[in-house]
Design an enzyme around this catalytic site. Structure first.
Site, PDB file in Angstrom:
ATOM      1  CD  GLN B 126       9.792  35.783  11.987  1.00 47.43           C
ATOM      2  OE1 GLN B 126       8.610  35.845  12.051  1.00 47.43           O
ATOM      3  NE2 GLN B 126      10.449  36.134  13.211  1.00 47.43           N
ATOM      4  N   GLY B 127      11.269  32.165   9.586  1.00 44.78           N
ATOM      5  CA  GLY B 127      10.909  29.979   9.471  1.00 44.78           C
ATOM      6  C   GLY B 127      11.295  30.374  11.389  1.00 44.78           C
ATOM      7  CE1 TYR B 128      13.965  33.586  13.618  1.00 40.36           C
ATOM      8  CE2 TYR B 128      13.825  34.311  15.538  1.00 40.36           C
ATOM      9  CZ  TYR B 128      14.008  34.660  14.562  1.00 40.36           C
ATOM     10  OH  TYR B 128      15.505  35.306  14.171  1.00 40.36           O
ATOM     11  CD  GLU B 244      11.317  48.294  13.508  1.00 40.01           C
ATOM     12  OE1 GLU B 244      11.388  48.856  13.792  1.00 40.01           O
ATOM     13  OE2 GLU B 244      10.126  47.272  13.699  1.00 40.01           O
ATOM     14  CB  SER B 387       1.744  36.841  22.772  1.00 43.09           C
ATOM     15  OG  SER B 387       2.576  36.696  24.573  1.00 43.09           O
ATOM     16  CG  ASN B 388       0.406  42.329  23.674  1.00 45.78           C
ATOM     17  OD1 ASN B 388       1.448  42.540  22.559  1.00 45.78           O
ATOM     18  ND2 ASN B 388      -0.251  43.532  23.625  1.00 45.78           N
TER      19      ASN B 388
END
Lengths: 374, 402
Positions: B126-128, B244, B387-388
């Site tokens: 993944q490249g985010y 997902e 993040s949360n």
């Protein structure tokens, strides 16, 4: 697997929702709480019309054959409506005990009367010093003339003032038994009082109260498993009531965050408060999952599985309830601690649920101890 | 309201269990249960075994070579795989880039890339994220400039998981600096063997090489490797992040780790008694088990609603991510704590599958080494995947409308 309510269940939910919106607003509830009875007898008659007083009883005795999930649905709605009516004591607990252990004659005589709303019950079990232990009963049953004589004292009997009959637990030798006792029985005295959540309760004294042989529910000296099952059932119901209250608190708190302005902006624009609100929503959804588990398992024939699930659910729901209740008050600021808003009243009811039939520590301990058996 | 699985679902579970008993290589399962280092070959081998059975892509439709399973079947499959000690199927190809290619890629891209994902030929990464673009992902700066029928890429991606093994990387790149920053992003598929790509390891605090940074210097990528339209990549990125939902809770893996925690707590002793008899520690196990019970039901509620496709998206995905990650962290923390002072030694080789202990430290049992490392490793779970704190922003702003 299916988490949906049936069409009948949804219809019942809608009926109760409409009833609270139209006929049982917060100011009406406040007036009823201050009335002599401490609840609304007209609402009780309406409940009889709706059929919810007959819900958990067999069809043979005028009931609707409902299961614990049906009870969950009703209790969630009573939670949202902040009901004062003693549904838990009369229908869930005492009605449940008679349904599960009563003789055919007892069921014949009592269940239709409960279902019709003319007879109300209270469960006289807790005593001074029993805390939440279900087997701590000092009240004595002494055989006398084919029946028994009951002597002892019962503490904080929920809905005691409105009860026409009590189910009283008493000890005979090593075993516990359950007895039907008329509220007017000679030797029985009641000191009643309001509770923090606006309902009613009372302390009961039994001085030589005579009961006949047919007052015994179930077998003599074998009542503890019945009491455990009934209280598990009641705790599953209380989980559902708590979830209904939490959902209602989240709605009013969210509305307040969107409308209350400070620093020239709705306070809901502040991230500290947004995250608190998110925490409340998360806690409520997780509590709803556990209340569902408790309701489904409350009907289980496996007693160990039933009480393990209910213990975990009650501990978890109470932890969630504490967070949601306290933060709903906090996010309402000064208004949150007034008597004027419904927030404080919801919070008080949630808090009292946390002290009824076992608190967080009690149920966490019960669940934790099952890990030793595994 | 019925929490029981149907007879068909129970039969399916039995079929999955039988398959796992016969086909999951025991040496791989051993590594997973013991928390040992998994090699690239372990992941690839398992993917090929699944593919041979026709189960390579449990979340894909049949048309693309998937199983076409219901959400409930996928859940059962995930749960049994986790319990048996199967390696996690890495999400980067199967659950991240593939759904984007299915939804927005052209038929040629679908025919070219999807079969090689499901059969285990291509390893995707993944490249985010970029050094300056973490939670604020749309601020990304890696540039893609058109040059004939190619894009020329310059920039840097980071927090790239297992990219050292990757054949392909999917990247968000900036193709325009006009307008809102979200409107100048494109979604590219890049061959890792292309000249100008450099992968540099980032050693994480558990001492492991799981993460990399990836540098792009005049990397030429054919236009045909762009998914969908130019400058519409943000839409696809959001689709990917929201796609997902139920797998993110990690219920199956956490159930396995809870079992392991109880095993350790029964084996370790405290004041001459099994640790699990210490009510202070036992209550902490009970607390995390309650959290996991609630999460499991919440997950099932989401799954059964997805099956019926009739509810508006709610806060579920964020709740599952927040609670799932917190539970993973608590479990590793308690596993570590259960070891007492044997959680202190750090022996890099103890994660090697063939490490058989240290003669100089006979009391130092096999799983002591991995457990502390896992605690340090899974601090990542509340940070990655949004993040949360970002999840709470999503709940409060997108769902609750604050």
């Amino acid at each position: 697997m299916n988490f949906d309510y049936t069409e009948e269940q949804i219809a019942l939910q809608d009926t109760l929702r409409r009833f609270y919106a139209r006929d049982y607003g917060f100011e009406h509830r406040r007036a009823m709480s201050k009335s002599a009875d401490g609840f609304d007898r007209a609402a009780w008659a309406t409940f009889a019309d709706f059929g919810i007083l007959a819900l958990p009883f067999p069809e043979d005795f005028g009931g609707l054959n409902g299961n614990a999930v049906d009870t969950m649905l009703v209790m969630e709605m009573l939670g949202r409506g902040l009901a004062l009516e003693p549904y838990l004591s009369s229908v869930v607990l005492c009605g449940g005990l008679i349904r599960d252990a009563g003789s055919a004659a007892q069921k014949e005589a009592l269940l239709p009367a409960i279902a019709g709303g003319e007879l109300m019950f209270a469960f006289a079990h807790n005593e001074a010093g029993s805390r939440y232990a279900l087997d701590h009963v000092a009240t004595r049953a002494t055989p006398a003339g084919g029946g028994w004589t009951l002597d002892g004292a019962k503490a904080v009997v929920l809905a005691a003032p409105s009860a026409g009959k009590f189910i009283v637990s008493a000890r005979e030798g090593l075993g516990l038994s359950l007895f039907l006792v008329d509220a007017g029985a000679p030797g029985l005295s009641l000191r009643s009082y309001p509770t923090q959540d606006g309902a009613r309760a009372g302390d009961l004294r039994l001085d030589g109260v005579q009961v006949a042989a047919d007052a015994l529910i179930g077998g003599a000296c074998g009542a503890l498993p019945l009491i455990e099952r009934a209280v598990d059932y009641a705790n599953a119901a209380l989980c559902a009531e708590a979830v209904g209250i939490m959902a209602a608190l989240n709605e009013v708190t969210l509305e307040y965050l969107k409308t209350r302005k400070q620093f020239g902006t709705p306070i809901g624009k502040f991230q500290a408060l947004q995250h608190r609100m998110a925490d409340m929503v998360i806690a409520t959804e997780q509590a709803r999952s556990m209340a569902t588990l408790a309701a489904v398992r409350a009907d289980s024939t496996d007693a160990a599985e039933r009480s393990r699930s209910v213990a975990a659910a009650k501990a978890y729901v109470l932890q969630s309830a504490r967070l949601v209740g306290q933060q709903a008050v906090q996010l309402h600021g000064g208004m949150g601690v007034t008597d004027e808003l419904n927030v404080g009243h919801y919070f008080k009811r949630l808090t009292m649920i946390g002290l009824t039939f076992g608190d967080v520590d009690y149920h966490l301990g019960r669940f934790s101890d099952t890990l030793l058996a595994a | 309201m019925d929490l029981n699985f149907t007879p068909e679902e129970q039969a399916f579970r039995a079929e999955v269990c039988a398959f796992l008993r016969e086909q999951l290589p025991p040496e791989i399962a051993r590594k997973v249960h013991d928390g040992k280092r998994l090699a690239k070959d372990d992941f690839v081998r398992w993917q090929k075994i699944l593919h041979a059975k026709g189960w390579g892509a449990s979340s894909w439709p049949v048309a693309h070579g998937g199983t076409g399973w219901s959400a409930v079947q996928q859940h059962i499959f995930d749960e049994e795989c986790a319990d048996a000690g199967a390696p996690m199927q890495l999400p980067f190809g199967l659950k991240m880039v593939a759904p984007v290619i299915m939804a927005f890629g052209n038929p040629a891209q679908q025919a070219r890339f999807l079969p090689r994902i499901v059969d285990g030929t291509d390893w995707w990464c993944q490249g985010y994220s970029e050094p300056g673009s973490g939670s604020d992902l749309a601020s990304l700066k890696t540039r893609a400039v058109r040059d004939g029928d190619h894009y020329v890429i310059n920039g840097q991606k980071t927090w790239n998981t297992l990219g050292q093994y990757a054949d392909w990387i999917f990247c968000l790149v900036r193709t325009s600096t006009e307008g809102r920053q979200q409107e100048g992003i494109s979604f590219l598929l890049i061959d890792m063997k292309t000249p100008g790509i450099t992968v540099r390891p980032i050693i994480m605090m558990d001492g492991e090489h799981e993460i990399n940074e990836v540098w792009f210097e005049d990397v030429r990528v054919p236009i045909e490797n762009r998914v969908g339209e130019e400058n519409k990549g943000w839409t696809y990125a959001k689709f990917l992040l929201g796609h997902e939902r139920t797998g993110i809770a990690g219920v199956g893996r956490s159930k396995r780790e809870l079992k392991k925690l109880k095993t350790i707590a029964c084996r370790e002793s405290s004041a001459g008694r099994p640790l699990i008899e210490d009510p202070r520690f036992r209550d902490r196990i009970a607390q995390v088990e309650m959290e996991l019970m609630a999460l499991e039901i919440t997950n099932l509620r989401v799954i059964s609603a997805e099956g019926e496709k009739k509810r508006a998206p709610g806060p579920e995905a964020s709740i599952l991510k927040i609670k799932g990650s917190e539970i993973q962290q608590i479990l590793t923390e308690l596993q570590m704590q259960a070891l007492g002072h044997y959680a202190l030694p750090y022996l890099h080789e103890s994660l090697d599958p063939d490490w058989s202990g240290d003669a100089a430290m006979p009391a130092y049992e096999g799983d002591a080494g991995p457990l502390s490392g896992h605690y340090f490793n899974v601090r990542k779970t509340t940070i990655y995947g949004g993040s949360n704190e970002i999840q709470k922003n999503i709940i409060s702003q997108m769902i609750l409308g604050l």
